[in-house]
Scaffold this motif. Structure first.
Motif: not given
Length: 209
Positions: A155-160, A195-207
């Protein structure tokens, strides 16, 4: 472990960019608002950034800005906008998520006939595994967390947004909240993890890259 920060002054000097460029990228949402961290120092209030993430983000902007407009860049850099996916075997072989976590929470994807996990579902696994590995939540609580993410994150549609794990009188609670937002709780609520989910997403992308 405390995150390493870099000051705005050192960032501008190291990356060879101007104050104007930095804040233009912020206005265009190329750099998330929550990465601008205000801290008190002996000289007054200064702005800091999560060092590893801001350096990687500016490097990507510099490499891509000649070929794309800033609006196009914003879409490319959104942490949730990606077609990256992974199979269960790849996820386990690359040790991105623990075997215990992936086995416990992979059944819904398999029942839906998915051969690979979407990035969004990988993010759910990753967030859950972060708290499990840190000993912050139990396996039963991880089930509640996965349910919360599946039901409400889209429901956040990509928003932080940020994930909060709380306890009150022994009762566990999870919540998602828009970023930035001011949240207030009664004195009986203990925030165990945030947890900031946008930050987690960045970490996951890098992995995954």
């Amino acid at each position: 472990m405390e995150r390493e920060l870099i000051s705005k002054r050192d960032l501008l000097e190291q990356m060879g960019i101007s104050y104007g460029q930095l804040y233009r990228w912020k206005r265009k949402q190329l750099i998330p608002e929550e990465w601008f961290i205000r801290k008190s120092t002996f000289t007054g209030q200064e702005t800091f950034f999560p060092k590893d993430m801001i350096l990687a983000r500016i490097d990507r902007i510099m490499n891509m800005k000649e070929d794309l407009s800033l609006d196009e860049l914003a879409g490319k850099l959104s942490p949730y906008q990606t077609d990256l996916s992974l199979s269960k075997r790849e996820l386990m072989d690359r040790n991105i998520v623990s075997e215990i976590s992936i086995n416990r929470h992979s059944a819904p994807a398999q029942l839906n006939g998915q051969e690979t996990y979407s990035f969004e579902l990988l993010l759910y696994f990753f967030a859950t595994d972060q708290l499990l590995s840190a000993g912050e939540i139990s396996l039963i609580e991880s089930d509640l967390l996965m349910e919360t993410l599946r039901n409400h994150f889209p429901s956040y549609e990509g928003k932080p947004c940020e994930l909060l794990f709380m306890r009150k009188m022994g009762v566990s609670m999870f919540a998602l909240a828009a970023v930035p937002s001011a949240l207030h709780f009664d004195a009986g609520v203990k925030i165990v993890a945030r947890l900031q989910l946008a930050e987690l997403a960045e970490q996951l992308r890098s992995k995954l890259n």
